[in-house]
Design a protein around this motif. Structure first.
Motif, short mmCIF file in Angstrom:
data_model
loop_
_atom_site.label_atom_id
_atom_site.label_comp_id
_atom_site.label_asym_id
_atom_site.label_seq_id
_atom_site.Cartn_x
_atom_site.Cartn_y
_atom_site.Cartn_z
N SER A 52 -6.17 31.90 -4.68
CA SER A 52 -5.94 31.69 -3.25
C SER A 52 -6.13 30.23 -2.91
CB SER A 52 -6.91 32.55 -2.43
OG SER A 52 -6.99 32.11 -1.08
N VAL A 53 -5.45 29.77 -1.87
CA VAL A 53 -5.60 28.38 -1.43
C VAL A 53 -7.00 28.13 -0.88
CG1 VAL A 53 -4.81 28.71 0.95
CG2 VAL A 53 -4.37 26.53 -0.20
N LEU A 54 -7.75 29.19 -0.60
CA LEU A 54 -9.10 29.06 -0.07
C LEU A 54 -10.18 29.15 -1.16
CD1 LEU A 54 -7.57 29.52 2.62
CD2 LEU A 54 -9.55 30.82 3.39
N ASP A 55 -9.78 29.14 -2.42
CA ASP A 55 -10.75 29.21 -3.51
C ASP A 55 -11.34 27.82 -3.78
OD1 ASP A 55 -10.53 31.89 -3.82
OD2 ASP A 55 -9.19 31.83 -5.55
N ILE A 56 -12.23 27.40 -2.89
CA ILE A 56 -12.88 26.09 -2.97
C ILE A 56 -14.26 26.25 -3.58
CG2 ILE A 56 -13.77 24.15 -1.60
CD1 ILE A 56 -11.67 24.83 0.52
N LYS A 57 -14.62 25.34 -4.50
CA LYS A 57 -15.97 25.39 -5.06
C LYS A 57 -16.45 23.98 -5.40
CE LYS A 57 -14.59 26.35 -9.88
NZ LYS A 57 -14.72 27.30 -11.01
N PHE A 58 -17.78 23.84 -5.42
CA PHE A 58 -18.41 22.56 -5.76
C PHE A 58 -19.42 22.81 -6.87
CE2 PHE A 58 -22.01 19.56 -5.00
CZ PHE A 58 -21.35 18.41 -5.41
N GLN A 59 -19.21 22.15 -8.00
CA GLN A 59 -20.14 22.28 -9.12
C GLN A 59 -20.05 21.05 -10.01
OE1 GLN A 59 -19.01 25.83 -11.26
NE2 GLN A 59 -17.19 24.90 -12.17
N ASN A 60 -21.19 20.68 -10.60
CA ASN A 60 -21.27 19.53 -11.51
C ASN A 60 -20.70 18.26 -10.91
OD1 ASN A 60 -22.35 21.29 -13.47
ND2 ASN A 60 -20.29 21.84 -14.18
N GLY A 61 -20.95 18.06 -9.62
CA GLY A 61 -20.51 16.83 -8.96
C GLY A 61 -19.03 16.79 -8.64
N GLY A 62 -18.31 17.91 -8.81
CA GLY A 62 -16.87 17.95 -8.54
C GLY A 62 -16.53 18.97 -7.48
N LEU A 63 -15.71 18.55 -6.52
CA LEU A 63 -15.25 19.45 -5.46
C LEU A 63 -13.83 19.89 -5.80
CD1 LEU A 63 -15.68 20.81 -2.70
CD2 LEU A 63 -14.85 18.71 -1.62
N GLU A 64 -13.67 21.16 -6.15
CA GLU A 64 -12.37 21.70 -6.53
C GLU A 64 -11.70 22.35 -5.32
OE1 GLU A 64 -12.26 24.21 -9.92
OE2 GLU A 64 -13.38 22.82 -11.20
N ILE A 65 -10.50 21.86 -5.01
CA ILE A 65 -9.74 22.38 -3.87
C ILE A 65 -8.33 22.72 -4.34
CG2 ILE A 65 -8.92 21.92 -1.52
CD1 ILE A 65 -11.09 19.82 -1.24
N PRO A 66 -7.85 23.94 -4.11
CA PRO A 66 -6.49 24.31 -4.52
C PRO A 66 -5.43 23.49 -3.77
CG PRO A 66 -7.81 26.26 -4.12
CD PRO A 66 -8.60 25.10 -3.60
N THR A 67 -4.26 23.45 -4.33
CA THR A 67 -3.15 22.69 -3.75
C THR A 67 -2.64 23.36 -2.48
OG1 THR A 67 -2.44 21.86 -5.90
CG2 THR A 67 -0.80 21.86 -4.14
N LEU A 68 -2.42 22.54 -1.45
CA LEU A 68 -1.79 22.99 -0.21
C LEU A 68 -0.43 22.31 -0.11
CD1 LEU A 68 -1.86 24.46 2.57
CD2 LEU A 68 -2.84 22.36 3.52
N GLU A 69 0.63 23.10 -0.15
CA GLU A 69 1.97 22.53 0.00
C GLU A 69 2.27 22.35 1.48
OE1 GLU A 69 6.54 23.68 -1.13
OE2 GLU A 69 5.00 24.02 -2.65
N VAL A 70 2.44 21.12 1.89
CA VAL A 70 2.56 20.78 3.30
C VAL A 70 4.02 20.65 3.72
CG1 VAL A 70 1.92 19.11 5.09
CG2 VAL A 70 0.36 19.55 3.17
N SER A 71 4.37 21.29 4.82
CA SER A 71 5.72 21.19 5.38
C SER A 71 5.61 21.14 6.90
CB SER A 71 6.58 22.39 4.96
OG SER A 71 6.14 23.57 5.62
N LYS A 72 6.74 21.09 7.57
CA LYS A 72 6.73 21.08 9.04
C LYS A 72 6.23 22.42 9.60
CE LYS A 72 11.50 22.62 9.83
NZ LYS A 72 12.76 22.32 10.54
N HIS A 73 6.20 23.46 8.76
CA HIS A 73 5.75 24.77 9.21
C HIS A 73 4.27 25.04 8.92
CE1 HIS A 73 9.80 26.07 10.22
NE2 HIS A 73 10.23 25.67 9.04
N THR A 74 3.60 24.11 8.26
CA THR A 74 2.20 24.33 7.88
C THR A 74 1.31 24.59 9.09
OG1 THR A 74 2.44 22.95 5.90
CG2 THR A 74 0.21 23.34 6.70
N GLU A 75 1.48 23.80 10.13
CA GLU A 75 0.67 23.98 11.35
C GLU A 75 0.94 25.35 11.96
OE1 GLU A 75 -0.12 21.93 15.74
OE2 GLU A 75 1.45 21.14 14.43
N THR A 76 2.20 25.75 12.03
CA THR A 76 2.55 27.06 12.59
C THR A 76 1.92 28.20 11.81
OG1 THR A 76 4.66 26.25 13.46
CG2 THR A 76 4.47 28.61 13.10
#
Length: 433
Positions: A279-303
């Motif tokens: 999931s794009v919300l699978d965020i975690k912080f471990q061993n000094g690294g912040l892992e964030i999944p890719t968010l593909e940004v378009s004009k519809h992202t805000e909507t």
């Protein structure tokens, strides 16, 4: 004849009738009560408090689905295409006519109306049934044409007009642009031709929306196989984190502020693009690294994100994960420098690989900055604000000083050489004893 038996017989008949009448009355009242509780509201109007800014993201741009925006002047151009799609949809099973669908939908009118937060008194039974049949068939035919190439028409504007298909995908997951999924499913099953191998409705929906839902393919597919209230509900399930929520150590204390991305980098935090997240919300912080999944940004992202947030706010007891994600990202993305940093780590991308376009499409996020205390990612924020391990601090300082790194490298070589020398010496002594 025994008079006593005759008297008994005369008295028993009305008694039985009264019992049946009472039972039927009780049954009717209980059924009505059950229907009231089972038919809960699942399609909501956007709350006023979250639709003040940029109301346009909650209004369909091309097509109206359901009663909320039915008859809107700016959507009239798509009505002719709906009728075209209706004709094509009915041809899938010649044994089912328009009258059959109207009768079928009319029988479900009470149940369908109770799904909406608003009652729509201006739509009588005939108008309501006509609207639902037209919209259901349009959505279903659109899903079919997208997945089955032989059903597409050369002159179909949906597939020949640049950008229209993506606009329709966005419109079909708006909070106020939904119809109950059970109605879509039942209409689809009614028109299916038993002589052909038909693709399940959930698979059609998965194929149609796959490009606007981030996450590992199998995980997204599994979410589309679950029961849902409507199309927005299915898409929302794909955005939920698969990681357990990290509880804060002290729930009474406020979560510390989350510094923006460039400051976290200066403090030694590494930003990493999560590998094959579910999931794009699978965020975690471990061993000094912040892992964030890719968010593909378009004009519809805000909507997309704002309608998912509105849906969460309307649901009682929701963990509001998408809102927590947007608030979390808004703290990180406080400047163009922050956005460029995350673009460089492939956390933010778009099809054109254009950083300036990504920055423009996410400007709205900076205004969403909110207190992260109590949110789904409050535990991650707390971990980011904890003092790092002393060894990690020493190593980070060492890495910034090339001379120090050289000295440490020389000492390491000396230690290795000395250890090797004494090992060899010990081995020789054993051999010549």
């Amino acid at each position: 004849m025994n008079p006593s038996r005759a008297l008994s017989h005369a008295i028993d008949i009305p008694a039985i009738s009264r019992e049946r009448s009472d039972e039927e009355s009780l049954l009717c009242s209980m059924e009505a009560k059950m229907e009231a509780f089972c038919s809960s509201i699942i399609i909501f109007k956007v709350p006023d408090e979250i639709s003040i800014d940029n109301r346009e993201v909650f209004v369909p741009a091309k097509v109206s689905i359901g009663p909320f925006h039915h008859g809107a002047p700016h959507l009239e151009s798509m009505e002719d295409l709906k009728w075209n799609y209706l004709c094509a949809f009915l041809k899938h099973n010649p044994s089912v006519g328009l009258d059959d669908l109207l009768e079928f939908v009319a029988k479900s009118e009470s149940r369908v109306r109770k799904c909406y937060e608003v009652e729509f008194h201006d739509l009588d039974s005939q108008k309501f049934a006509r609207m639902m049949v037209l919209d259901c068939c349009f959505v279903l035919e659109l899903l079919l044409r997208f997945s089955i190439k032989r059903l597409k028409r050369r002159n179909d504007p949906v597939f020949t007009t640049p950008g229209l298909l993506l606009d329709l995908k966005s419109d079909l997951i708006l909070l106020e642009n939904q119809i109950p999924y059970f109605l879509l499913r039942e209409v689809y099953e009614k028109v299916q031709d038993s002589r052909e191998e038909n693709m399940p409705l959930n698979d059609l929906a998965f194929r149609f929306f796959r490009t606007i839902v981030a996450g590992e393919r199998q995980s997204v597919y599994d979410n589309f196989q679950q029961d849902a209230d409507h199309l927005l509900d299915i898409v929302h399930s794909c955005f939920l984190s698969t990681y357990p929520r990290i509880e804060t150590k002290n729930n009474k204390s406020k979560t510390a502020e989350l510094p923006r991305a460039s400051k976290l980098k200066s403090a030694g935090i590494k930003f990493k693009n999560a590998v094959t997240p579910k999931s794009v919300l699978d965020i975690k912080f471990q061993n000094g690294g912040l892992e964030i999944p890719t968010l593909e940004v378009s004009k519809h992202t805000e909507t997309i994100l704002k309608n998912l947030i509105a849906y969460e706010i309307c649901q009682i007891g929701s963990a509001q994960q998408v809102k927590s994600y947007v608030d979390f990202m808004s703290h990180l993305l406080q400047s163009d420098e922050d956005m460029k940093l995350l673009c460089g780590r492939k956390i933010l991308i778009n099809l054109e690989k254009d950083e300036t376009q990504i920055i423009a499409n996410l400007k709205w996020m900076r205004q969403q900055k909110a207190n992260l205390s109590g949110t789904y990612f409050a535990g991650v924020v707390q971990k980011l604000n904890e003092p790092p391990d002393r060894f990690i601090v020493w190593w980070r300082r060492l890495r910034r000083n090339p001379v120090a790194i050289g000295v440490v490298a020389v000492w390491a070589l000396v230690v290795i050489f000395v250890a090797a020398f004494f090992s060899a010496l010990s081995l020789l002594q054993r051999r010549y004893r």
